[in-house]
Write a protein that holds these residues in place. Structure first.
Motif, PDB file in Angstrom:
ATOM      1  N   LYS A  62       0.794  -1.243   0.000  1.00  0.00           N
ATOM      2  CA  LYS A  62       0.000   0.000   0.000  1.00  0.00           C
ATOM      3  C   LYS A  62       0.826   1.293   0.000  1.00  0.00           C
ATOM      4  O   LYS A  62       0.586   2.173  -0.809  1.00  0.00           O
ATOM      5  CB  LYS A  62      -0.980   0.010   1.170  1.00  0.00           C
ATOM      6  CG  LYS A  62      -2.411  -0.214   0.717  1.00  0.00           C
ATOM      7  CD  LYS A  62      -3.363   0.033   1.853  1.00  0.00           C
ATOM      8  CE  LYS A  62      -4.740  -0.483   1.484  1.00  0.00           C
ATOM      9  NZ  LYS A  62      -5.528  -0.821   2.664  1.00  0.00           N
ATOM     10  N   PRO A  63       1.788   1.417   0.931  1.00  0.00           N
ATOM     11  CA  PRO A  63       2.548   2.680   0.934  1.00  0.00           C
ATOM     12  C   PRO A  63       3.276   2.904  -0.378  1.00  0.00           C
ATOM     13  O   PRO A  63       3.364   4.037  -0.864  1.00  0.00           O
ATOM     14  CB  PRO A  63       3.554   2.492   2.086  1.00  0.00           C
ATOM     15  CG  PRO A  63       3.383   1.125   2.619  1.00  0.00           C
ATOM     16  CD  PRO A  63       2.198   0.491   1.988  1.00  0.00           C
ATOM     17  N   GLN A  64       3.761   1.831  -0.946  1.00  0.00           N
ATOM     18  CA  GLN A  64       4.470   1.957  -2.216  1.00  0.00           C
ATOM     19  C   GLN A  64       3.520   2.421  -3.311  1.00  0.00           C
ATOM     20  O   GLN A  64       3.814   3.336  -4.082  1.00  0.00           O
ATOM     21  CB  GLN A  64       5.057   0.599  -2.579  1.00  0.00           C
ATOM     22  CG  GLN A  64       5.933   0.633  -3.793  1.00  0.00           C
ATOM     23  CD  GLN A  64       6.359  -0.773  -4.207  1.00  0.00           C
ATOM     24  OE1 GLN A  64       5.904  -1.762  -3.630  1.00  0.00           O
ATOM     25  NE2 GLN A  64       7.213  -0.859  -5.182  1.00  0.00           N
ATOM     26  N   VAL A  65       2.352   1.814  -3.336  1.00  0.00           N
ATOM     27  CA  VAL A  65       1.372   2.177  -4.356  1.00  0.00           C
ATOM     28  C   VAL A  65       0.973   3.636  -4.194  1.00  0.00           C
ATOM     29  O   VAL A  65       0.929   4.395  -5.160  1.00  0.00           O
ATOM     30  CB  VAL A  65       0.140   1.251  -4.269  1.00  0.00           C
ATOM     31  CG1 VAL A  65      -0.983   1.757  -5.144  1.00  0.00           C
ATOM     32  CG2 VAL A  65       0.520  -0.173  -4.642  1.00  0.00           C
ATOM     33  N   LYS A  66       0.742   4.050  -2.946  1.00  0.00           N
ATOM     34  CA  LYS A  66       0.322   5.423  -2.689  1.00  0.00           C
ATOM     35  C   LYS A  66       1.380   6.408  -3.183  1.00  0.00           C
ATOM     36  O   LYS A  66       1.072   7.387  -3.863  1.00  0.00           O
ATOM     37  CB  LYS A  66       0.071   5.623  -1.190  1.00  0.00           C
ATOM     38  CG  LYS A  66      -0.453   7.002  -0.826  1.00  0.00           C
ATOM     39  CD  LYS A  66      -0.827   7.047   0.657  1.00  0.00           C
ATOM     40  CE  LYS A  66      -1.065   8.452   1.184  1.00  0.00           C
ATOM     41  NZ  LYS A  66      -2.114   9.210   0.507  1.00  0.00           N
ATOM     42  N   ALA A  67       2.636   6.133  -2.882  1.00  0.00           N
ATOM     43  CA  ALA A  67       3.713   7.040  -3.282  1.00  0.00           C
ATOM     44  C   ALA A  67       3.853   7.070  -4.799  1.00  0.00           C
ATOM     45  O   ALA A  67       3.936   8.135  -5.419  1.00  0.00           O
ATOM     46  CB  ALA A  67       5.021   6.610  -2.638  1.00  0.00           C
ATOM     47  N   GLU A  68       3.854   5.907  -5.385  1.00  0.00           N
ATOM     48  CA  GLU A  68       4.146   5.855  -6.821  1.00  0.00           C
ATOM     49  C   GLU A  68       2.963   6.315  -7.669  1.00  0.00           C
ATOM     50  O   GLU A  68       3.135   6.663  -8.831  1.00  0.00           O
ATOM     51  CB  GLU A  68       4.663   4.459  -7.183  1.00  0.00           C
ATOM     52  CG  GLU A  68       5.967   4.231  -6.415  1.00  0.00           C
ATOM     53  CD  GLU A  68       6.745   2.977  -6.751  1.00  0.00           C
ATOM     54  OE1 GLU A  68       6.233   2.146  -7.529  1.00  0.00           O
ATOM     55  OE2 GLU A  68       7.871   2.837  -6.232  1.00  0.00           O
TER      56      GLU A  68
END
Ligand code: 6GP
Length: 814
Positions: A257-263
């Motif tokens: 999730k955090p990766q998806v949100k950032a990217e």
């Protein structure tokens, strides 16, 4: 004009072929026998890039240490078009490339075509940014383009069997992309959310989350200038790859999730053009790239300094805000100066105002971005405080100047509920400019009138321009050769006003015939292109009449299609005799924003008119209509040089400038147009007798609004218009379904906000004049040639010279 020296002749064709072979071997890892056109494209691109490296390093060093201030062009869009051919031209390697790829057993054109066009922009605004960075480099002005490397550019457009627009994602990075260099070592941290606390009497922002902004650098080679600038597009990466604890609990989706949100931040270009989209992700994108860019500029100009003297910052670089999208940069620079470098408010404000300038690209009030204060507060709490304080200072300043309370009320940057980005940009920068003379005037008289009354000296105009390298030399080699022959030099490519030298040749029938032959050859070539790309059979012995631009009600594609329908009806009814019909092929190209209902319906209508007309034996050879899918830079480069009649028919007072109009005039099309945007200046320069003017003026439009506009009156008054609308309403273009276009028809008859109906008769009437001239090829081409000769003003080099003088107060590197 700066003295332009010839490029250092870099290599022979044989050497260049060896360089390509080396790239094939060591980076593509294929033998020349295994190589496909796509491999050779990548290898050749890398070889060209290598040739530019030294000039790039030198330009960077001179930019930091040099005699002149740099320009930072902040733009959410850069619509570059294909890179290889342009890089070859500007590096002086075109001939070597042609011979080298032939030696490798390929056709140069196949290699050029193998490139996948990056669509990192919507339309005019993004393409203008691309023309500007080309001109900055060509003039030798040190500059950075700063923007976002979207993973998905503008959607790919197709049409379904009902003629409706279908959008599919354009994953342009699916193909190897040899131009951008990702530089992990020069990343920046960009933070969001959280709260502001006080610590030791100082405001401290405690953000909730951060993303890693990683620059991807594109080289921007100048034409024969020996200068190579940088386009730095940021891509968002996550700091936390994924959450291992969640991953170990097998919660895979949560783990990433955090990766998806950032990217997500750099994932997709918003497909809106000249309209406002108020979405949280869009504000995140805007802040993401301006914050990273401002920190990057400080890094570049004060290398290794912990406590740089940023009062000198405005002498190092000036930032141009390309519309309101990057305006959050103003409070961000304030925050950086105050919170990160300990400057007091007044010093910070002085630096900020000196550093920024703002270009407005619209006249549609709904296109000026306004952000809900609550959203800014959530995402950028410290910035909201700074904006409030800017607004307080602004209101005090206005009071001090004796501005009336109700005027101050209208001018507020921060209303309590929302933040008006155009106002923030106007107050927080040194200059504001519109993009054509009429547009800049209307900004002063209407859109930003209060501001222009209080700060008249901030306001100026810079009329847009286009790069002649891409849009004449590359797009139209036949015309380029003829121009060079006519002028006896190719210097016009860096000094476009030299085209004036062609004007006397318009009296020379032989030269005009050569000019006509170039147009005929371009038409022929486009017939081949249309066959290959769209499977169309086009009759090259018809007039090529084109309307390409974004689909928007104000641009009035409706006016064009209603006129086409009316012509169709006249042929069918026998109202015109066969001899009187001038055979025409009408081309449309336009993407509609995915949520723009009437625009999408207009596309559907055009497609279905096309189906009916093109399949009707009664009009065969007389009228054909094509809605070409996925209008982009490549299509522009092929279609514009083949066009004879260009449509610039927006309602007066709505098109800020237009830049397509300039490309068409420079490629020898005649324009039918209203007195709007840059049409006004084009007509002034090419001569009223060489331009088909029709329609209401801005004042007439205003008056008609004021008097109360009733479109139905116009429908009743002109039988041609009535018949055209009736055909749309009665199902002629929808297999008898009378409801298919009901919303469009209802809009025309009851609202018609952009007064298509009021301008219809004038538009239909002027067709006779157009057709009469077209029947005299020599006279038509004489006028078309005069359009070319008198359009040199519309070079983006001239626009940049104007920015240098009026706004940036800087110039080329020594
Ligand atoms: C466009 C304008 O509509 C067009 O007239 C102009 O030529 C172009 O900018 C370049 O200046 N505006 C936009 O694309 C836009 O998004 C907010 O404006």
């Amino acid at each position: 004009m700066t003295e332009i020296t010839a490029p250092k002749s870099p290599v022979t064709a044989d050497q260049f072929a060896d360089e390509i072979r080396e790239q094939l071997k060591y980076t593509q890892n294929v033998t020349p026998e295994q190589a496909t056109a796509a491999d050779v494209y990548v290898a050749a691109s890398k070889a060209v890039r290598n040739h530019l490296a030294d000039a790039w390093f030198k330009t960077q060093a001179d930019t930091v240490n040099g005699n002149t201030k740099a320009v930072g062009y902040f733009s959410a869009e850069f619509l570059m078009g294909k890179q290889l051919e342009n890089a070859l031209l500007n590096a002086g390697l075109t001939d070597q490339f042609d011979s080298a790829v032939e030696a490798l057993g390929f056709q140069p054109k196949d290699i050029i075509d193998a490139e996948y066009e990056p669509g990192l922009g919507n339309g005019g605004l993004g393409r203008l940014a691309a023309c500007f960075i080309d001109s900055l480099a060509s003039l030798g002005v040190p500059a950075f383009g700063y923007g976002i490397q979207y993973k998905y550019g503008i959607f790919k457009q197709t049409f379904d069997e009902n003629g409706k627009q279908v959008e599919t994602p354009d994953y342009w990075l699916n193909n190897e992309e040899p131009w951008g260099h990702i530089d992990y070592n020069r990343d920046q941290k960009v933070s969001f959310g959280g709260e502001v606390v006080e610590e030791n009497g100082k405001k401290v922002w405690k953000p909730a989350w951060s993303v890693r902004a990683v620059p991807v650098d594109y080289l921007v080679p100048g034409y024969k200038s020996q200068r190579v600038n940088t386009l730095r597009l940021w891509t968002a990466k996550s700091y936390d790859e994924f959450d291992l604890l969640a991953f170990n609990r097998s919660e895979y989706m949560d783990a990433v999730k955090p990766q998806v949100k950032a990217e997500n931040i750099s994932k997709i270009l918003y497909p809106e053009d000249s309209t406002k989209v108020g979405k949280e992700l869009r504000l995140e994108q805007q802040y993401f790239f301006v914050s990273a860019s401002l920190h990057d500029a400080i890094r570049v100009f004060y290398p290794g300094q912990d406590k740089p003297d940023l009062t000198t910052f405005p002498n190092k670089i000036t930032f141009q805000l390309n519309d309101t999208h990057p305006v959050i940069g103003i409070p961000e620079l304030m925050r950086i100066l105050i919170d990160e470098y300990d400057y007091d408010w007044d010093t910070a404000w002085d630096i900020t105002v000196k550093t920024f300038n703002y270009t407005c690209h619209t006249l549609l009030p709904e296109a000026l971005e306004v952000w809900p204060a609550s959203l800014i507060g959530e995402l950028l709490p410290r910035h909201l405080e700074i904006i409030e304080k800017i607004n307080e200072q602004f209101e005090d300043e206005l009071k001090g100047k004796g501005v009336a309370d109700e005027t101050i009320e209208r001018m507020r940057i921060y209303t309590g509920d929302s933040v008006r980005m155009a106002y923030l940009a106007t107050y927080g920068g040194s200059h504001v400019n519109g993009v054509a003379a009429l547009h800049s005037q209307l900004l002063k008289d209407m859109t930003l009138k209060d501001f222009s009354d209080v700060y008249p000296s901030k306001f100026t105009n810079v009329t847009n321009g286009v790069t002649p390298r891409r849009f004449v030399k590359l797009a139209n080699p036949g015309l380029s050769d003829l121009i060079t022959e006519g002028l006896g030099t190719d210097k016009w490519l860096s000094d476009l006003e030299l085209l004036e030298g062609l004007a006397p040749l318009a009296k020379d029938d032989e030269f005009v015939k050569k000019f006509a032959a170039v147009k005929a050859a371009n038409k022929h070539a486009f017939v081949g292109f249309a066959k290959d790309h769209y499977g169309l059979d086009i009759d090259e012995n018809t007039m090529f009449n084109t309307m390409v631009k974004r689909l928007h009600e104000y641009k009035r594609q409706s006016l064009k299609i209603l006129a086409v329908i009316s012509k169709y009806a006249a042929i069918k009814n026998g109202t015109v005799s066969a001899d009187d019909i001038l055979p025409r092929t009408v081309f449309f190209g336009a993407k509609a924003a995915p949520g723009y209902y009437l625009a999408k319906m207009t596309i559907q209508l055009i497609n279905n008119v096309s189906k009916v007309v093109n399949n009707d034996p009664d009009v065969k050879g007389k009228l054909a209509v094509h809605m070409l899918p996925n209008y982009n830079i490549e299509m522009a480069q092929n279609l514009i040089p083949a066009t004879e009649l260009d449509e610039q028919i927006s309602q007066a007072g709505k098109e800020a400038s237009g830049t397509g109009n300039m490309k068409f005039a420079l490629n020898g099309a005649l324009t039918v147009g209203t007195l709007d945007g840059a049409n006004v200046e084009i007509r002034e320069r090419v001569g009223a007798e060489n331009f088909f003017l029709f329609g209401m003026t801005v004042d007439e439009v205003e008056k008609l609004y004021a008097d109360g506009y009733d479109p139905a009156k116009y429908y009743e008054a002109d039988p041609r218009l009535k018949q055209a609308i009736d055909l749309v309403a009665n199902g002629t273009f929808s297999n008898g379904d009378r409801n298919a276009y009901a919303p469009l028809v209802a809009d025309w008859l009851t609202k018609d906000w952009f007064m298509t109906l009021a301008d219809f008769s004038a538009y239909a009437d002027i067709q006779a004049e157009i057709e009469k001239l077209y029947r005299d090829p020599l006279e038509w081409n004489r006028k078309a040639l005069l359009n070319v000769a008198n359009s040199g003003f519309f070079s983006s080099d001239r626009s940049i010279e104007d920015y240098l003088e009026r706004i940036w107060h800087t110039g080329p590197l020594a």
